[in-house]
Design a protein around this motif. Structure first.
Motif, short mmCIF file in Angstrom:
data_model
loop_
_atom_site.label_atom_id
_atom_site.label_comp_id
_atom_site.label_asym_id
_atom_site.label_seq_id
_atom_site.Cartn_x
_atom_site.Cartn_y
_atom_site.Cartn_z
N GLN A 133 0.82 -1.21 0.00
CA GLN A 133 0.00 0.00 0.00
C GLN A 133 0.84 1.26 0.00
OE1 GLN A 133 -2.80 -0.11 3.29
NE2 GLN A 133 -2.57 -2.31 3.26
N VAL A 134 1.92 1.23 0.81
CA VAL A 134 2.78 2.42 0.88
C VAL A 134 3.41 2.67 -0.48
CG1 VAL A 134 4.83 3.41 1.94
CG2 VAL A 134 3.23 2.12 3.33
N LEU A 135 3.90 1.58 -1.10
CA LEU A 135 4.51 1.70 -2.42
C LEU A 135 3.47 2.21 -3.43
CD1 LEU A 135 7.13 1.21 -3.99
CD2 LEU A 135 6.26 -1.05 -4.59
N ALA A 160 -5.84 -4.16 -6.55
CA ALA A 160 -5.24 -5.47 -6.28
C ALA A 160 -4.18 -5.29 -5.20
CB ALA A 160 -4.62 -6.05 -7.54
N PRO A 161 -4.21 -6.11 -4.14
CA PRO A 161 -3.29 -5.87 -3.03
C PRO A 161 -1.86 -6.34 -3.27
CG PRO A 161 -4.79 -7.65 -2.50
CD PRO A 161 -5.20 -7.14 -3.84
N ALA A 162 -1.57 -6.96 -4.42
CA ALA A 162 -0.21 -7.45 -4.67
C ALA A 162 0.77 -6.28 -4.74
CB ALA A 162 -0.19 -8.23 -5.98
N PHE A 203 4.26 0.61 -13.31
CA PHE A 203 3.12 1.51 -13.40
C PHE A 203 1.95 0.89 -14.16
CE2 PHE A 203 5.90 4.77 -11.83
CZ PHE A 203 5.04 5.64 -11.18
N PHE A 204 2.19 -0.25 -14.82
CA PHE A 204 1.10 -0.90 -15.55
C PHE A 204 0.35 -1.89 -14.68
CE2 PHE A 204 4.13 0.04 -19.12
CZ PHE A 204 3.38 1.10 -19.61
N ASP A 205 0.79 -2.05 -13.42
CA ASP A 205 0.09 -2.96 -12.52
C ASP A 205 -1.01 -2.23 -11.77
OD1 ASP A 205 1.62 -5.05 -13.23
OD2 ASP A 205 3.01 -4.92 -11.55
N SER A 206 -2.01 -3.03 -11.38
CA SER A 206 -3.05 -2.49 -10.52
C SER A 206 -2.46 -2.21 -9.15
CB SER A 206 -4.18 -3.52 -10.42
OG SER A 206 -5.05 -3.17 -9.38
N VAL A 207 -2.85 -1.09 -8.54
CA VAL A 207 -2.33 -0.75 -7.22
C VAL A 207 -3.47 -0.51 -6.24
CG1 VAL A 207 -0.21 0.30 -8.07
CG2 VAL A 207 -2.25 1.72 -7.75
N ASP A 234 -15.50 -18.98 -0.17
CA ASP A 234 -15.77 -20.14 0.68
C ASP A 234 -16.27 -21.34 -0.12
OD1 ASP A 234 -15.04 -18.47 2.64
OD2 ASP A 234 -16.98 -18.32 3.64
N HIS A 235 -16.96 -21.10 -1.25
CA HIS A 235 -17.55 -22.21 -1.98
C HIS A 235 -16.76 -22.63 -3.21
CE1 HIS A 235 -20.91 -20.99 0.53
NE2 HIS A 235 -21.35 -22.21 0.37
N VAL A 236 -15.97 -21.74 -3.76
CA VAL A 236 -15.24 -22.06 -4.99
C VAL A 236 -13.74 -22.16 -4.71
CG1 VAL A 236 -14.70 -21.33 -7.32
CG2 VAL A 236 -17.00 -20.98 -6.40
N LEU A 237 -13.16 -21.14 -4.10
CA LEU A 237 -11.72 -21.13 -3.91
C LEU A 237 -11.29 -22.05 -2.76
CD1 LEU A 237 -12.20 -18.40 -5.47
CD2 LEU A 237 -10.14 -17.61 -4.34
N LYS A 238 -12.02 -22.00 -1.69
CA LYS A 238 -11.63 -22.67 -0.44
C LYS A 238 -10.17 -22.34 -0.13
CE LYS A 238 -15.08 -26.26 -0.50
NZ LYS A 238 -15.71 -26.11 -1.84
N GLY A 239 -9.81 -21.12 -0.36
CA GLY A 239 -8.45 -20.61 -0.12
C GLY A 239 -8.49 -19.11 -0.35
N ASP A 240 -7.32 -18.49 -0.45
CA ASP A 240 -7.30 -17.04 -0.63
C ASP A 240 -7.29 -16.63 -2.09
OD1 ASP A 240 -7.51 -15.71 1.80
OD2 ASP A 240 -5.51 -16.40 2.39
N TYR A 241 -7.91 -15.49 -2.36
CA TYR A 241 -7.87 -14.92 -3.70
C TYR A 241 -6.44 -14.56 -4.07
CZ TYR A 241 -12.95 -14.20 -3.89
OH TYR A 241 -14.30 -14.37 -3.92
N SER A 242 -6.12 -14.63 -5.36
CA SER A 242 -4.83 -14.14 -5.83
C SER A 242 -4.69 -12.67 -5.47
CB SER A 242 -4.77 -14.30 -7.35
OG SER A 242 -3.80 -13.42 -7.87
N ALA A 243 -3.51 -12.27 -5.03
CA ALA A 243 -3.28 -10.86 -4.69
C ALA A 243 -3.35 -9.98 -5.93
CB ALA A 243 -1.93 -10.69 -4.00
N GLU A 244 -3.31 -10.61 -7.12
CA GLU A 244 -3.38 -9.84 -8.37
C GLU A 244 -4.81 -9.51 -8.74
OE1 GLU A 244 -0.69 -9.01 -10.06
OE2 GLU A 244 0.81 -10.22 -9.03
N MET A 245 -5.79 -10.12 -8.07
CA MET A 245 -7.19 -9.87 -8.44
C MET A 245 -7.55 -8.42 -8.14
SD MET A 245 -10.71 -11.69 -7.15
CE MET A 245 -10.94 -10.80 -5.62
#
Lengths: 291, 311
Positions: free
Chosen positions: A68-70, A227-229, A234-238, B177-188
């Motif tokens: 988040q900070v980044l 996206a929390p990753a 700069f092309f990534d979701s933040v 809870d019903h499909v992933l049964k785990g954590d979402y990708s952080a890229e979502m």
């Protein structure tokens, strides 16, 4: 009687001044008090040195704010890279070059720009700017840091332009006359004497614009994808700090680690804006002393 | 001279009054709310349900003096508001968590669940995407971030771009809870609401997301243009079925069929009961169908009867 009135007024204004300080101190105290449990429960390393933010995780909650900070830094920096040259150039044009009629149109238009609600700008980011960015850079979507930067640049432009314009206009005419008298062109006069003379005001305007960009919530919440990753480019979701607080504070159960962690994010944000204001204040004073 | 002095004094007094009012305002407000309770219902929660309940409320208010306000914000937000006694009814597209029920009890709130309609949670992609069906298992892998290219599931060579909801959404929790049964990708990408996901996927050739079935069909029951609605199979051996066919959702053949809930504090009474009865009436259920959702299935009709004390 007269003296009594004078005193009354004096104390009334003193009261107002003290009130502001009390509010500031109590906000700081509230933030500190509510975020302290977060630090003791998560630990400084887990909070500052980790990018895994997922408090409502299915498996193991994470409270790392690095991503988040980044994100906040990227979006703000991007906005400033766009807004500062554009803003200062516009201000210089309005103050030094434009004839009164153009000036009369430009100034109110820029002020109207400041009045557009942030949701509207965020919406434009989704439906208008997003697809354009996606097409231009060959991406599948335009919900990323660039989109947020451009929108925040638009939002901080009015602040930068109107304050810089004031700073440039208030440079005494003798500077210009001296420069032109020595044979400098108008461009040289503007770049070498007028802008440096008004620098303290221009820097203050940039800092204020930056403060606006850091604290802006709705626009980035809508246009950057959240996206929390940890963003790689700069092309990534933040996902900025403000967006995180806005998304999660509504549903968080009170007095849990998650709740305290959100306050801790707020504290970090507060300290960041505080430092920016402090730095701009120091710069302002330094330049004023030289003059 | 005197006037000015008085002005200063008056200003001081005004400031004090405002400050005091700010402190005492809460109690006065609460009293006023109680008095109005019978004629005014506040509903908050699920973004998936907000259009449906708004439509129901408008139709209900035509023949009634009872005023109803409906706002969204997400199931988590609605449930939190019910626990904090800010609303009369919470819309929730998921069931309440144990921790939330415990919290409610501590706050002297006794949540009662009513099912007002059924949703076939729809998985959507861009219309240009040739993938037509996926299993629940593959969906889980995609949204957990284990499959990252459409090529791996028979699509074009494009990195998958994930769209989901934010953590205050009941749909977010249900799907996890019903499909992933785990954590979402952080890229979502975490979007604000169903409509935003639909808009984003219209523009994103590599996009995939999940939304309530009410958001993928228009008033006439046709698919919204620009997106394609995936058929979903329970596992490799089951047929992939569409959420657009009512019988698939009714029989539970569609693996992501889910009830849309409302929670009240205690057994509904008075105005609240009247509104809920309207929601469950034939007219109310027709409105659910108009909005693209499906009538309450028999299993949940039983639950409603029990919770409303009609048996």
């Amino acid at each position: 009687m007269h003296q009594f009135k004078e005193k009354l007024i004096k104390y009334f204004f003193l009261l107002n001044g003290i009130l502001v300080i009390i509010i500031l101190v109590s906000i700081f105290y509230l933030l500190l008090k509510n975020s302290w449990p977060a630090f003791s429960e998560i630990g400084f390393r887990g909070f500052f040195a980790s990018a895994d933010w997922n408090p409502t995780s299915y498996e193991k909650p994470g409270y790392g704010i690095l991503g988040q900070v980044l994100s906040t830094f990227m979006v703000t920096l991007g906005a400033m890279v766009i807004a500062v040259p554009l803003g200062v150039a516009t201000a210089a044009y309005i103050a030094e070059v434009a004839n009164p009629r153009i000036k009369g149109v430009l100034k109110p238009v820029i002020e109207i720009l400041a009045g557009i609600p942030s949701v509207v700008i965020g919406f434009l980011g989704i439906v208008l700017l997003g697809p354009v960015i996606a097409d231009t850079f060959g991406l599948s979507n335009g919900l990323n840091a660039i989109n947020g930067s451009i929108l925040l640049a638009i939002m901080s432009l009015p602040t930068i332009i109107s304050l810089s314009e004031d700073a440039i206009s208030s440079v005494p005419d003798k500077y210009r006359e001296a420069s032109l008298g020595l044979g400098a062109s108008r461009w040289q006069t503007l770049i070498r004497s007028v802008l440096p003379a008004g620098l303290s005001g221009i820097i203050a305007s940039v800092m204020l614009g930056m403060g606006r960009a850091i604290g802006e919530t709705m626009t980035v919440l809508m246009a950057t994808g959240n996206a929390p990753a940890l963003p790689g480019s700069f092309f990534d979701s933040v996902r900025t700090m403000t967006a995180t607080i806005a998304i999660e504070l509504g549903e968080v159960p009170y007095n849990t680690t998650h709740y305290y962690a959100l306050f801790a994010v707020g504290l970090v944000l507060f300290l960041m804006t505080f430092i920016i204001n402090l730095v701009s204040d120091i710069i302002l004073h330094k330049y004023q002393e030289v003059e | 001279m005197k006037k000015v002095k008085y002005l200063g004094l008056i200003t001081l007094i005004l400031v004090l009054v405002v400050v005091l009012a700010g402190c005492g305002g809460n109690q006065a407000q609460k009293k006023a709310e109680k008095a109005k309770e019978q004629a005014y219902i506040q509903i908050k929660g699920s973004d998936t349900e907000v259009n449906l309940v708004q439509h129901l409320a408008e139709s209900f208010m035509k023949d009634s003096d009872i005023k109803i306000s409906v706002t969204g914000g997400g199931s988590g937000t609605g449930i939190a508001a019910l626990i904090n006694k800010k609303v009369d009814i919470a819309n929730a597209s998921r069931t309440m968590k144990d921790s939330e029920i415990k919290q409610a009890k501590e706050n002297n709130i006794n949540p009662v669940r009513i099912v007002i309609a059924m949703d076939g949670l729809s998985v959507i992609t861009n219309e240009a995407n040739p993938v037509e069906a996926l299993t629940v298992k593959l969906l889980g892998k995609i949204f957990r971030g284990e499959i990252t290219n459409w090529r791996e599931v028979g699509g074009p060579d494009l990195p998958i771009s994930l769209y989901g909801r934010q953590s205050n959404s009941g749909t977010y929790v249900y799907f996890r809870d019903h499909v992933l049964k785990g954590d979402y990708s952080a890229e979502m990408k975490r979007m604000n609401g169903n409509a935003q996901i639909v808009e984003a996927i219209k523009n994103d050739k590599a996009g995939i997301g999940y939304v309530g079935v009410g958001y993928v069909v228009d008033e006439r029951g046709n698919e919204v243009e620009g997106i394609s609605i995936l058929n979903v199979a329970r596992d490799e051996n089951s047929p992939a079925v569409s959420p657009l066919k009512p019988e698939n959702v009714k029989t539970g053949n569609y693996p992501l069929a889910r009830p849309l809930n409302q929670y009240t504090n205690g057994k509904p009474e008075g105005a609240i009961l009247e509104f809920i009865k309207f929601e469950l009436s034939d007219k109310g259920q027709d409105i659910a169908i108009e909005e693209g959702f499906y009538p309450v299935s028999p299993q949940y009709q039983e639950l409603n009867k029990k919770n409303l004390g009609l048996e």
